[in-house]
Write a protein that holds these residues in place. Structure first.
Motif, PDB file in Angstrom:
ATOM      1  N   ALA A 122       0.909  -0.859   0.152  1.00  0.00           N
ATOM      2  CA  ALA A 122      -0.157  -0.340   0.410  1.00  0.00           C
ATOM      3  C   ALA A 122       0.799   0.993  -0.319  1.00  0.00           C
ATOM      4  O   ALA A 122       0.447   2.176  -1.023  1.00  0.00           O
ATOM      5  CB  ALA A 122      -0.554   0.342   1.060  1.00  0.00           C
ATOM      6  N   THR A 123       1.817   1.077   0.782  1.00  0.00           N
ATOM      7  CA  THR A 123       2.925   2.436   0.822  1.00  0.00           C
ATOM      8  C   THR A 123       3.686   2.266  -1.151  1.00  0.00           C
ATOM      9  O   THR A 123       3.523   3.937  -0.949  1.00  0.00           O
ATOM     10  CB  THR A 123       4.107   1.786   1.558  1.00  0.00           C
ATOM     11  N   ALA A 124       4.218   1.337  -1.106  1.00  0.00           N
ATOM     12  CA  ALA A 124       4.232   1.234  -2.491  1.00  0.00           C
ATOM     13  C   ALA A 124       3.656   2.259  -3.548  1.00  0.00           C
ATOM     14  O   ALA A 124       3.793   3.129  -4.208  1.00  0.00           O
ATOM     15  CB  ALA A 124       5.110   0.062  -2.870  1.00  0.00           C
ATOM     16  N   ALA A 125       2.137   2.131  -3.226  1.00  0.00           N
ATOM     17  CA  ALA A 125       1.254   2.547  -4.902  1.00  0.00           C
ATOM     18  C   ALA A 125       1.779   4.119  -4.030  1.00  0.00           C
ATOM     19  O   ALA A 125       0.982   4.672  -5.126  1.00  0.00           O
ATOM     20  CB  ALA A 125       0.000   1.583  -4.248  1.00  0.00           C
ATOM     21  N   VAL A 126       1.008   4.373  -3.533  1.00  0.00           N
ATOM     22  CA  VAL A 126       0.896   5.780  -2.911  1.00  0.00           C
ATOM     23  C   VAL A 126       2.352   6.409  -2.750  1.00  0.00           C
ATOM     24  O   VAL A 126       2.338   7.243  -3.832  1.00  0.00           O
ATOM     25  CB  VAL A 126       1.067   6.074  -1.228  1.00  0.00           C
ATOM     26  N   LYS A 127       3.527   6.115  -2.796  1.00  0.00           N
ATOM     27  CA  LYS A 127       4.593   6.943  -3.445  1.00  0.00           C
ATOM     28  C   LYS A 127       4.921   6.444  -4.959  1.00  0.00           C
ATOM     29  O   LYS A 127       5.151   7.160  -5.325  1.00  0.00           O
ATOM     30  CB  LYS A 127       5.980   5.842  -2.883  1.00  0.00           C
ATOM     31  N   ILE A 128       4.397   5.695  -6.094  1.00  0.00           N
ATOM     32  CA  ILE A 128       3.910   5.554  -6.952  1.00  0.00           C
ATOM     33  C   ILE A 128       3.198   6.290  -7.512  1.00  0.00           C
ATOM     34  O   ILE A 128       2.623   5.944  -9.224  1.00  0.00           O
ATOM     35  CB  ILE A 128       4.791   4.364  -7.346  1.00  0.00           C
ATOM     36  N   GLY A 129       2.418   7.002  -7.548  1.00  0.00           N
ATOM     37  CA  GLY A 129       0.849   7.690  -7.822  1.00  0.00           C
ATOM     38  C   GLY A 129       0.006   6.580  -7.777  1.00  0.00           C
ATOM     39  O   GLY A 129      -1.010   6.923  -8.279  1.00  0.00           O
ATOM     40  N   GLN A 130       0.171   5.536  -7.567  1.00  0.00           N
ATOM     41  CA  GLN A 130      -1.582   4.589  -8.084  1.00  0.00           C
ATOM     42  C   GLN A 130      -2.134   4.430  -6.786  1.00  0.00           C
ATOM     43  O   GLN A 130      -3.655   3.579  -6.981  1.00  0.00           O
ATOM     44  CB  GLN A 130      -0.742   3.107  -8.274  1.00  0.00           C
ATOM     45  N   SER A 131      -1.910   5.757  -5.405  1.00  0.00           N
ATOM     46  CA  SER A 131      -3.247   5.561  -4.839  1.00  0.00           C
ATOM     47  C   SER A 131      -2.909   6.616  -4.432  1.00  0.00           C
ATOM     48  O   SER A 131      -1.708   7.529  -3.929  1.00  0.00           O
ATOM     49  CB  SER A 131      -2.811   3.908  -3.406  1.00  0.00           C
ATOM     50  N   ALA A 132      -4.010   7.383  -3.469  1.00  0.00           N
ATOM     51  CA  ALA A 132      -3.965   9.030  -3.338  1.00  0.00           C
ATOM     52  C   ALA A 132      -4.031   9.016  -1.915  1.00  0.00           C
ATOM     53  O   ALA A 132      -4.247   9.514  -0.711  1.00  0.00           O
ATOM     54  CB  ALA A 132      -5.721   9.043  -3.345  1.00  0.00           C
ATOM     55  N   GLY A 133      -4.322   7.540  -0.468  1.00  0.00           N
ATOM     56  CA  GLY A 133      -3.461   7.313   0.182  1.00  0.00           C
ATOM     57  C   GLY A 133      -5.079   7.365   0.962  1.00  0.00           C
ATOM     58  O   GLY A 133      -5.817   7.133   1.909  1.00  0.00           O
ATOM     59  N   GLU A 134      -6.660   7.415   0.684  1.00  0.00           N
ATOM     60  CA  GLU A 134      -8.001   7.074   1.392  1.00  0.00           C
ATOM     61  C   GLU A 134      -7.924   6.125   0.975  1.00  0.00           C
ATOM     62  O   GLU A 134      -9.227   5.866   1.756  1.00  0.00           O
ATOM     63  CB  GLU A 134      -8.640   7.841   0.244  1.00  0.00           C
ATOM     64  N   ARG A 135      -8.035   5.321   0.368  1.00  0.00           N
ATOM     65  CA  ARG A 135      -8.479   3.876  -0.068  1.00  0.00           C
ATOM     66  C   ARG A 135      -7.520   2.785   1.565  1.00  0.00           C
ATOM     67  O   ARG A 135      -6.560   3.448   1.655  1.00  0.00           O
ATOM     68  CB  ARG A 135      -7.463   3.375  -0.675  1.00  0.00           C
ATOM     69  N   ASP A 136      -8.239   1.797   1.528  1.00  0.00           N
ATOM     70  CA  ASP A 136      -6.756   0.744   2.627  1.00  0.00           C
ATOM     71  C   ASP A 136      -6.452   0.307   1.850  1.00  0.00           C
ATOM     72  O   ASP A 136      -6.503  -0.086   0.717  1.00  0.00           O
ATOM     73  CB  ASP A 136      -8.832  -0.178   3.328  1.00  0.00           C
ATOM     74  N   ASP A 137      -5.157  -0.845   2.828  1.00  0.00           N
ATOM     75  CA  ASP A 137      -4.158  -0.756   2.511  1.00  0.00           C
ATOM     76  C   ASP A 137      -4.164  -2.455   1.492  1.00  0.00           C
ATOM     77  O   ASP A 137      -3.563  -2.196   0.872  1.00  0.00           O
ATOM     78  CB  ASP A 137      -3.173  -1.959   3.839  1.00  0.00           C
ATOM     79  N   GLN A 138      -5.774  -2.920   1.873  1.00  0.00           N
ATOM     80  CA  GLN A 138      -6.177  -3.756   1.096  1.00  0.00           C
ATOM     81  C   GLN A 138      -6.174  -3.344  -0.465  1.00  0.00           C
ATOM     82  O   GLN A 138      -5.479  -4.217  -1.754  1.00  0.00           O
ATOM     83  CB  GLN A 138      -6.799  -5.075   1.350  1.00  0.00           C
ATOM     84  N   GLU A 139      -6.839  -2.702  -0.656  1.00  0.00           N
ATOM     85  CA  GLU A 139      -7.111  -2.272  -1.796  1.00  0.00           C
ATOM     86  C   GLU A 139      -5.612  -1.480  -2.873  1.00  0.00           C
ATOM     87  O   GLU A 139      -6.217  -1.825  -3.786  1.00  0.00           O
ATOM     88  CB  GLU A 139      -8.368  -0.857  -1.761  1.00  0.00           C
ATOM     89  N   ALA A 140      -4.939  -0.933  -1.904  1.00  0.00           N
ATOM     90  CA  ALA A 140      -4.013  -0.402  -2.170  1.00  0.00           C
ATOM     91  C   ALA A 140      -3.104  -1.228  -3.196  1.00  0.00           C
ATOM     92  O   ALA A 140      -2.341  -1.188  -3.927  1.00  0.00           O
ATOM     93  CB  ALA A 140      -3.490   1.405  -1.431  1.00  0.00           C
ATOM     94  N   SER A 141      -2.910  -2.366  -2.305  1.00  0.00           N
ATOM     95  CA  SER A 141      -2.263  -3.090  -2.214  1.00  0.00           C
ATOM     96  C   SER A 141      -2.492  -3.901  -3.392  1.00  0.00           C
ATOM     97  O   SER A 141      -1.825  -4.052  -4.636  1.00  0.00           O
ATOM     98  CB  SER A 141      -2.517  -4.631  -1.246  1.00  0.00           C
ATOM     99  N   ASP A 142      -4.131  -3.846  -3.996  1.00  0.00           N
ATOM    100  CA  ASP A 142      -4.064  -5.050  -4.841  1.00  0.00           C
ATOM    101  C   ASP A 142      -3.659  -4.079  -6.033  1.00  0.00           C
ATOM    102  O   ASP A 142      -3.408  -4.761  -7.638  1.00  0.00           O
ATOM    103  CB  ASP A 142      -5.999  -5.084  -5.280  1.00  0.00           C
TER     104      ASP A 142
END
Length: 794
Positions: A122-142
């Motif tokens: 999830a942290t990686a998703a945020v850092k590469i712009g695939q998540s703005a951080g508002e989703r839960d970790d599982q969704e960001a991980s996916d």
């Protein structure tokens, strides 16, 4: 919801969707929802903290295979025990990839739990712009995993220290031509190892370990003297070497001084490594605690609760190989059932399952294809396991292991390699626990039975000292050890010394145990045997006859000791002028042994060999060969082709083949025997040297007298290294050497050889021993051939 000051995103009129062509600066509100602006991605991007490089990182033979295995589009799984240096190997690789610009994204995850993996994705998703951080970790991980599968960016994902295969279910990075995945784990489960290239990470090599210590200590006040010895004692384990270096540096010790502390079995492991706050290279645990979690996880695997007790047994045996038969012996199964308080018995398959659980956690290595060394374990895992036990519990474990070794030891050692494995395990058990148990004597006698008679004598010498200190001089076990020591002294060539030791022992056993005790009778039996060896044949015969009468009265006519006495008496008579009478006695004995002991009993087979050789001695050579060849068929079946007694019978067949007139056939058979014995027993084994002696003799008989002399000189040199100067084999070789010197044309050399041999045989055997008389006759003959008529006539 009020908009922050400076935000203006107003649209008037009925508009279903709106697109703003220009840039949006700041946050945006659409439909009353506040959308955060994704941070700008800067490439290359790194997520997680790559461990710091180890101080004085040691290049390893694994470095190149690791780089080859982690190519683009590949997955590598580094599996090995805790402390083997898996993390440092991968960290070095990851830094290299990053520093040389070979990856756009590097993600390092400490993957000890599934939650940690999901959170890191999830942290990686945020850092590469695939998540703005508002989703839960599982969704960001996916979303992150989806991005990995679609991107053309070059990426490297490291999953360090995976504890459970199930933690990666649904979380494996996808196979992608631009991606690389590296997993480090102590587990060997197929769910992990089949995912990619498996790289087994073991310890340093000896060269790597010593180089690491020397480099590590180069700038400190601690001395690297003794680095190689210390590295070996630490089993070349990287974590142990690093912590040892830190410990001795802090305390300004030399490697040699630290080694003395480390091998002191009174010290616990935590006493000879740095305190937790002083660990080097960001180590997470002290050496003593390195394997604790693995032990706990293994103990949770089915059959639950069994892994740790099995590991305790392995911890007191040989780290280089423990037989399956020992760890599944009835004594072990009973011990484990008691240890667990189990209502149901523990079965051998339960133990094997527990071992496979320990193997999956890299606490042991299980090799089902090698029953002799089916379980291997690092010495430091052993020590850590023993440290968890109190003295009383350790003694219980040691006794169970000793009982298991005793029951796993075959009555007849057909397999010489297996015998060596059992001896090594017994030695390790004694060294680690100072246990006193009958298996110690079994290990000593096994050495002698394998032909290592000098080693057996040395072994019992050390064991006698231990027994005297621990049990006292009159304890039955101490007396039994003295008996074994005297016998192996005699077998190694010191027959006169053996007679003296047995006479002293007979006095003590008669006093402590009584004249009629079976151990006292056994001492008398061996005393008679060695009296014959030193030439006191008449006294030996008288002792055997008296002993036979008493043994028959006390033990019965068919008791094995009575039968053994009959055998030795008949053999002794056969070596004198009573050869024909001896054959009758041996034939009667053989019939009784077949009835009482069975035709395949070791003693029965031995009597058949004695009978065949006695037939040869009285001139019935062809019948001797026929009976020996029949015996060989049964020895192959019962003892195995490479048992010492089987090989001895082959020696007898070759000898009588030569005596029958077929010298060339004898040479051929001795050559085949020498090849087999050398590969099984080793070139310096006393039996191998006897075969070389016989081969040289029969080569002389086919006409190569000079070749016989050269070979016998080599044999005598090798015998002198492993046997005492008065050993019968050395005296026999000297006799043959003198003979073939004469046959090769050196009559004076033959006279010199026989003259010095006669002096030694008179001293060792006495004037009436058959070997002494034969030497005297041969000396007279060669003195005559050399022209020394006066001397030859004496």
């Amino acid at each position: 919801m009020a908009e922050p000051l400076g935000t203006s995103n107003e649209i008037s009129g009925a508009v279903r969707n709106a697109v703003q062509a220009a840039s949006v600066h700041g946050d945006a509100y659409v439909g009353g929802v506040h959308h955060h602006h994704a941070p700008e991605v800067r490439w290359p991007c790194r997520v997680g903290v790559v461990p710091l490089g180890a101080d004085r990182f040691q290049e390893r033979d694994l470095s190149a295979p690791l780089a080859d295995a982690i190519g683009a589009g590949s997955t590598a799984v580094l599996a090995g025990m805790g402390g083997a240096g898996k993390t440092q190997l991968v960290a070095e690789f990851a830094r290299l990839m990053w520093d040389t610009g070979q990856v756009d994204l590097l993600v390092w995850i400490t993957a000890a739990a599934q939650e940690a993996i999901v959170s890191s994705y999830a942290t990686a998703a945020v850092k590469i712009g695939q998540s703005a951080g508002e989703r839960d970790d599982q969704e960001a991980s996916d979303r992150f995993l989806e991005w990995l599968a679609a991107t053309d960016r070059r990426w490297l994902i490291v999953l360090d220290d995976v504890q459970k295969p199930s933690d990666l279910r649904g979380l494996w990075p996808p196979r992608q031509l631009t991606g690389r995945v590296v997993v480090t784990t102590r587990r060997r489960d197929a769910a992990l190892t089949r995912r990619g290239h498996l790289i087994e990470v073991g310890t340093f090599t000896a060269v790597e370990a010593t180089a690491y210590l020397r480099t590590k200590l180069a700038d400190s006040s601690a001395s690297a003297d003794g680095a190689a010895e210390l590295a070996a004692e630490l089993g070349y384990l990287p974590v142990a070497l690093a912590q040892a270096a830190a410990y001795l540096t802090d305390r300004k010790l030399t490697c040699a001084a630290y080694l003395q502390r480390f091998v002191d079995q009174r010290r616990r492991l935590h006493e000879v490594v740095p305190e937790p706050e002083s660990l080097p290279d960001d180590h997470r645990a002290t050496l003593a605690a390195t394997w604790s979690l693995s032990m706990e996880l293994a103990d949770q695997l089915a059959p639950a609760g069994l892994a740790l007790p099995v590991l305790e047994l392995a911890a007191v045996l040989d780290p280089n190989g423990i037989p399956d038969a020992v760890l599944t012996a009835p004594a072990v199964l009973e011990h484990l059932a008691t240890r667990l308080g189990a209502a149901e018995p523990v079965e051998a398959e339960d133990v094997r399952e527990a071992l496979h659980g320990l193997n999956r956690l890299s606490l042991v290595i299980v090799d089902s294809d090698d029953p002799h060394r089916s379980v291997r374990i690092h010495e430091l895992v052993q020590r850590s396991t023993r440290d968890r036990l109190g003295d009383e519990q350790l003694a219980i474990v040691a006794h169970a292991a000793a009982d298991a070794l005793m029951s796993a030891w075959p009555q007849i050692e057909r397999d010489t390699e297996y015998g060596q494995v059992l001896r090594t395990n017994t030695d390790t058990l004694h060294r680690r626990t100072r246990l006193w148990h009958p298996v110690l004597s079994r290990a000593g006698n096994s050495r002698g039975a394998a032909g290592r008679v000098t080693e057996a004598a040395e072994y019992f010498t050390a064991l006698r000292s231990h027994a005297m200190q621990r049990l006292g001089p009159d304890h039955p076990d101490t007396l039994a050890i003295r008996h074994n020591l005297a016998c192996w002294h005699g077998e190694s060539g010191d027959t006169a010394g053996a007679v003296g030791e047995l006479e002293d022992l007979l006095t003590d056993r008669s006093r402590v145990l009584g004249v009629g005790h079976i151990d006292t009778l056994y001492t008398r039996h061996e005393l008679a045997r060695f009296r014959e060896a030193v030439g006191d044949v008449a006294k030996a015969v008288a002792e055997y006859e008296q002993l036979l009468a008493e043994s028959t009265e006390r033990l019965g006519q068919e008791h094995i000791d009575t039968l053994t006495t009959r055998h030795n008496l008949a053999y002794l008579k056969g070596s004198t002028e009573e050869g024909g009478a001896a054959i009758v006695d041996i034939e009667g004995l053989l019939a009784d042994e077949c009835r009482s002991l069975g035709s395949d009993h070791f003693n029965t087979l031995s009597t058949r060999r004695t009978l065949a050789n006695q037939l040869g001695k009285v001139g019935d050579v062809m019948d001797a060969i026929a009976k020996l060849e029949e015996l060989l068929v049964d020895q192959f079946r019962v003892l195995g082709p490479y048992h010492p007694r089987t090989l001895m019978t082959r020696n007898d067949v070759a000898y009588w083949r030569g005596k029958s007139g077929d010298a060339a056939g004898a040479v051929a058979e001795f050559q085949e025997l020498y090849a087999d014995e050398s590969s099984v027993l080793g070139p310096s084994h006393p039996d191998v040297l006897i075969t070389r002696h016989n081969l040289a003799y029969w080569r002389g008989r086919v006409g190569d007298a000079k070749g016989a002399v050269a070979e016998l000189q080599d044999v005598l040199s090798d015998q002198s290294r492993v046997l005492s100067p008065d050993h019968p084999s050395i005296l026999s070789t000297r006799h043959s050497l003198a003979h073939w010197r004469g046959e090769a044309g050196d009559a004076a050399g033959a006279v010199d050889g026989f003259a010095t041999l006669l002096a030694d045989r008179l001293r060792v055997l006495g004037s009436e021993h058959p070997d002494t008389r034969r030497t005297r006759d041969d000396l007279a003959r060669w003195q005559g051939d050399a022209g020394d008529v006066n001397e030859s006539g004496k």
